[in-house]
Design a protein around this motif. Sequence first.
Motif, PDB file in Angstrom:
ATOM      1  N   ALA A 244       1.136  -1.554   0.283  1.00  0.00           N
ATOM      2  CA  ALA A 244      -0.021   0.199  -0.512  1.00  0.00           C
ATOM      3  C   ALA A 244       0.771   1.360   0.189  1.00  0.00           C
ATOM      4  CB  ALA A 244      -0.971  -0.043   0.817  1.00  0.00           C
ATOM      5  N   ASN A 245       1.970   1.375   0.991  1.00  0.00           N
ATOM      6  CA  ASN A 245       2.680   2.608   1.254  1.00  0.00           C
ATOM      7  C   ASN A 245       3.731   1.704   1.573  1.00  0.00           C
ATOM      8  OD1 ASN A 245       1.689   3.648   4.057  1.00  0.00           O
ATOM      9  ND2 ASN A 245       0.425   3.798   2.646  1.00  0.00           N
ATOM     10  N   VAL A 246       5.536   2.555   1.565  1.00  0.00           N
ATOM     11  CA  VAL A 246       6.243   2.569   2.024  1.00  0.00           C
ATOM     12  C   VAL A 246       6.442   4.112   2.433  1.00  0.00           C
ATOM     13  CG1 VAL A 246       8.945   2.302   2.027  1.00  0.00           C
ATOM     14  CG2 VAL A 246       6.986   0.840   0.965  1.00  0.00           C
ATOM     15  N   THR A 247       7.539   4.596   3.844  1.00  0.00           N
ATOM     16  CA  THR A 247       7.285   5.420   5.086  1.00  0.00           C
ATOM     17  C   THR A 247       8.821   5.609   5.495  1.00  0.00           C
ATOM     18  OG1 THR A 247       5.645   6.377   4.719  1.00  0.00           O
ATOM     19  CG2 THR A 247       6.849   7.348   6.796  1.00  0.00           C
ATOM     20  N   ILE A 248       9.974   6.035   4.724  1.00  0.00           N
ATOM     21  CA  ILE A 248      10.928   5.849   6.010  1.00  0.00           C
ATOM     22  C   ILE A 248      11.455   7.130   6.295  1.00  0.00           C
ATOM     23  CG2 ILE A 248      13.622   5.958   4.987  1.00  0.00           C
ATOM     24  CD1 ILE A 248      13.848   4.660   1.905  1.00  0.00           C
ATOM     25  N   ALA A 249      11.847   6.822   7.776  1.00  0.00           N
ATOM     26  CA  ALA A 249      11.840   8.227   8.509  1.00  0.00           C
ATOM     27  C   ALA A 249      13.311   9.077   7.841  1.00  0.00           C
ATOM     28  CB  ALA A 249      12.139   7.542  10.218  1.00  0.00           C
ATOM     29  N   ARG A 250      13.351  10.437   8.144  1.00  0.00           N
ATOM     30  CA  ARG A 250      14.283  10.764   7.767  1.00  0.00           C
ATOM     31  C   ARG A 250      13.935  12.365   8.574  1.00  0.00           C
ATOM     32  NH1 ARG A 250      12.979   9.234   2.466  1.00  0.00           N
ATOM     33  NH2 ARG A 250      14.664   8.276   1.497  1.00  0.00           N
ATOM     34  N   LYS A 251      15.244  12.534   8.938  1.00  0.00           N
ATOM     35  CA  LYS A 251      15.683  14.497   9.100  1.00  0.00           C
ATOM     36  C   LYS A 251      16.456  15.374   8.897  1.00  0.00           C
ATOM     37  CE  LYS A 251      19.397  12.723  11.819  1.00  0.00           C
ATOM     38  NZ  LYS A 251      19.981  12.307  12.918  1.00  0.00           N
ATOM     39  N   LYS A 252      16.081  16.539   8.659  1.00  0.00           N
ATOM     40  CA  LYS A 252      17.360  17.828   8.414  1.00  0.00           C
ATOM     41  C   LYS A 252      18.837  17.100   8.571  1.00  0.00           C
ATOM     42  CE  LYS A 252      14.270  21.363   8.558  1.00  0.00           C
ATOM     43  NZ  LYS A 252      13.749  22.519   9.051  1.00  0.00           N
ATOM     44  N   ASP A 253      19.332  17.084   7.479  1.00  0.00           N
ATOM     45  CA  ASP A 253      21.156  16.781   7.181  1.00  0.00           C
ATOM     46  C   ASP A 253      21.609  17.960   7.377  1.00  0.00           C
ATOM     47  OD1 ASP A 253      23.885  15.789   6.720  1.00  0.00           O
ATOM     48  OD2 ASP A 253      23.413  15.338   5.129  1.00  0.00           O
ATOM     49  N   PRO A 254      22.349  18.122   8.558  1.00  0.00           N
ATOM     50  CA  PRO A 254      23.285  18.978   9.606  1.00  0.00           C
ATOM     51  C   PRO A 254      23.983  19.733   8.528  1.00  0.00           C
ATOM     52  CG  PRO A 254      22.245  18.156  11.258  1.00  0.00           C
ATOM     53  CD  PRO A 254      22.087  16.554   9.940  1.00  0.00           C
ATOM     54  N   SER A 255      24.950  19.071   7.959  1.00  0.00           N
ATOM     55  CA  SER A 255      26.306  19.437   6.656  1.00  0.00           C
ATOM     56  C   SER A 255      25.939  19.655   5.875  1.00  0.00           C
ATOM     57  CB  SER A 255      26.709  17.718   7.135  1.00  0.00           C
ATOM     58  OG  SER A 255      26.489  16.647   6.308  1.00  0.00           O
ATOM     59  N   ARG A 256      23.953  18.635   5.237  1.00  0.00           N
ATOM     60  CA  ARG A 256      23.781  19.803   3.790  1.00  0.00           C
ATOM     61  C   ARG A 256      22.441  20.188   3.773  1.00  0.00           C
ATOM     62  NH1 ARG A 256      24.392  14.361   0.708  1.00  0.00           N
ATOM     63  NH2 ARG A 256      23.933  13.823   2.521  1.00  0.00           N
ATOM     64  N   PRO A 257      22.359  22.119   4.408  1.00  0.00           N
ATOM     65  CA  PRO A 257      21.343  22.017   4.291  1.00  0.00           C
ATOM     66  C   PRO A 257      19.818  21.656   3.437  1.00  0.00           C
ATOM     67  CG  PRO A 257      23.303  24.085   5.364  1.00  0.00           C
ATOM     68  CD  PRO A 257      22.941  23.076   4.539  1.00  0.00           C
ATOM     69  N   GLY A 258      18.782  22.039   3.491  1.00  0.00           N
ATOM     70  CA  GLY A 258      18.291  21.550   2.555  1.00  0.00           C
ATOM     71  C   GLY A 258      17.378  20.381   2.029  1.00  0.00           C
ATOM     72  N   GLU A 259      18.841  19.083   2.406  1.00  0.00           N
ATOM     73  CA  GLU A 259      18.342  17.868   2.193  1.00  0.00           C
ATOM     74  C   GLU A 259      18.104  17.362   3.781  1.00  0.00           C
ATOM     75  OE1 GLU A 259      22.274  17.583  -1.535  1.00  0.00           O
ATOM     76  OE2 GLU A 259      21.438  16.248  -0.483  1.00  0.00           O
ATOM     77  N   LEU A 260      18.028  15.690   3.141  1.00  0.00           N
ATOM     78  CA  LEU A 260      17.298  15.390   4.099  1.00  0.00           C
ATOM     79  C   LEU A 260      17.859  14.004   5.000  1.00  0.00           C
ATOM     80  CD1 LEU A 260      13.298  14.831   3.700  1.00  0.00           C
ATOM     81  CD2 LEU A 260      14.597  16.554   5.505  1.00  0.00           C
ATOM     82  N   LEU A 261      17.819  13.266   5.579  1.00  0.00           N
ATOM     83  CA  LEU A 261      19.145  12.568   5.925  1.00  0.00           C
ATOM     84  C   LEU A 261      17.977  10.965   6.100  1.00  0.00           C
ATOM     85  CD1 LEU A 261      22.026  11.395   6.148  1.00  0.00           C
ATOM     86  CD2 LEU A 261      22.149  12.528   8.326  1.00  0.00           C
ATOM     87  N   SER A 262      18.310   9.607   5.828  1.00  0.00           N
ATOM     88  CA  SER A 262      18.003   8.637   7.003  1.00  0.00           C
ATOM     89  C   SER A 262      17.988   8.045   8.055  1.00  0.00           C
ATOM     90  CB  SER A 262      18.463   7.757   5.522  1.00  0.00           C
ATOM     91  OG  SER A 262      17.515   6.827   5.937  1.00  0.00           O
ATOM     92  N   MET A 263      17.149   7.573   8.931  1.00  0.00           N
ATOM     93  CA  MET A 263      17.001   7.449   9.863  1.00  0.00           C
ATOM     94  C   MET A 263      17.788   6.035  10.054  1.00  0.00           C
ATOM     95  SD  MET A 263      14.677  10.179  12.251  1.00  0.00           S
ATOM     96  CE  MET A 263      15.004   9.817  13.828  1.00  0.00           C
ATOM     97  N   GLY A 264      17.659   5.654   8.746  1.00  0.00           N
ATOM     98  CA  GLY A 264      17.485   3.821   9.096  1.00  0.00           C
ATOM     99  C   GLY A 264      16.520   3.229   9.616  1.00  0.00           C
TER     100      GLY A 264
END
Length: 361
Positions: A333-353
């Motif tokens: 039905a759907n897939v969601t990966i938890a992400r947070k803001k990447d401090p080293s690359r503003p404007g991009e998201l970083l996967s939390m694993g």
Amino acid sequence: EESIAESGSIFVRNLAYTITEEELTAHFATFGPLADVTMPVDRESRKMKGFATVTYVMPEHAVAAYTKLDGSVFHGRMLHLLPAKTKASTEKEEEEDKNFKDKKKDKQKAAAGQSHNWNTLFLGQNAVVDIIADKYKLSKQEVLTGSAVAVRLALAETQMVSDTRKFLENNGVSLDAFNQAPKVRSKTVILVKNLPAKTTASEIREIFCKFGELGRILLPPSGVTAIVEFLEPSEAKKSFHSLAYTRFKNLPLYLEWAPDDTFSDKGDIKNPDKMEEDNDDKQKEDEKEEENEGEDEDEIEPEPDTVLYIKNLNFNTTEESIKKHFSKCGRVANVTIARKKDPSRPGELLSMGFGFVQMTR
């Protein structure tokens, strides 16, 4: 307690929570060259704790900075400067109780941060033999006996170095940065060498994640040399000084600060043509996903209690690859990966694993 004139180290309090290590370094570097700047970061909030330690190469420069900056305003806050107790002074108190082996280990740790250069593609001979034996289903005795043993080992090591080189280049590592003495060392990227054969990325993560949030971990197929990236310089320094020359399995870890331009990702960002192509591809993929999701919702609605929690995901894993993998078991039905803001690359998201997969039934 040591005075600033003896240690050259200053403890800085009441810092604004928004400043960066680069800004603090530039502010204090006006009085002389700095040996070290440490800004601790809270593990939970990922914000600095409001204090730092600044160490000068020459103690007289520290005295001048203390005289000028104590009570001054920096980023809207009044700085409070105090003499800092250096790590060397605390070690002297315990040195008398240590044996020769511990003293030698302390000397190695102290020299670990120096700019001497281990070979980036360093391979231990034991690791080479272990990898050959595992690859060809042989015992170590069979590998090390017979004619032309040295030639076999040399050819095997050459092949491993070639495979490692290709792996690093494919993962955005600029090997040219390692072919010459680096002018500037990175404060967040560490080279981990002399690893035992068959070392996995999860084992490397388990060792280093105790000290802070990690970015990328690159481990070539040979598994004997790794690149570990931290998000915060203070956490990288703590891990470096704690783990240098410590034993991992049966071998000591050789750590070195990587060159500042280790990763060549920035070159792709500067290419506008590639950016436009990537944006077009993303838009097409988004449109396809929206169409597919609309069709799925019209046909079948997901049943309750069909959400799965998945963890230990590779940080480069995408929703599309997870959906493709789970689609073998039924309709996703759907897939969601938890992400947070990447401090080293503003404007991009970083996967939390970790993430979630919802099946239709």
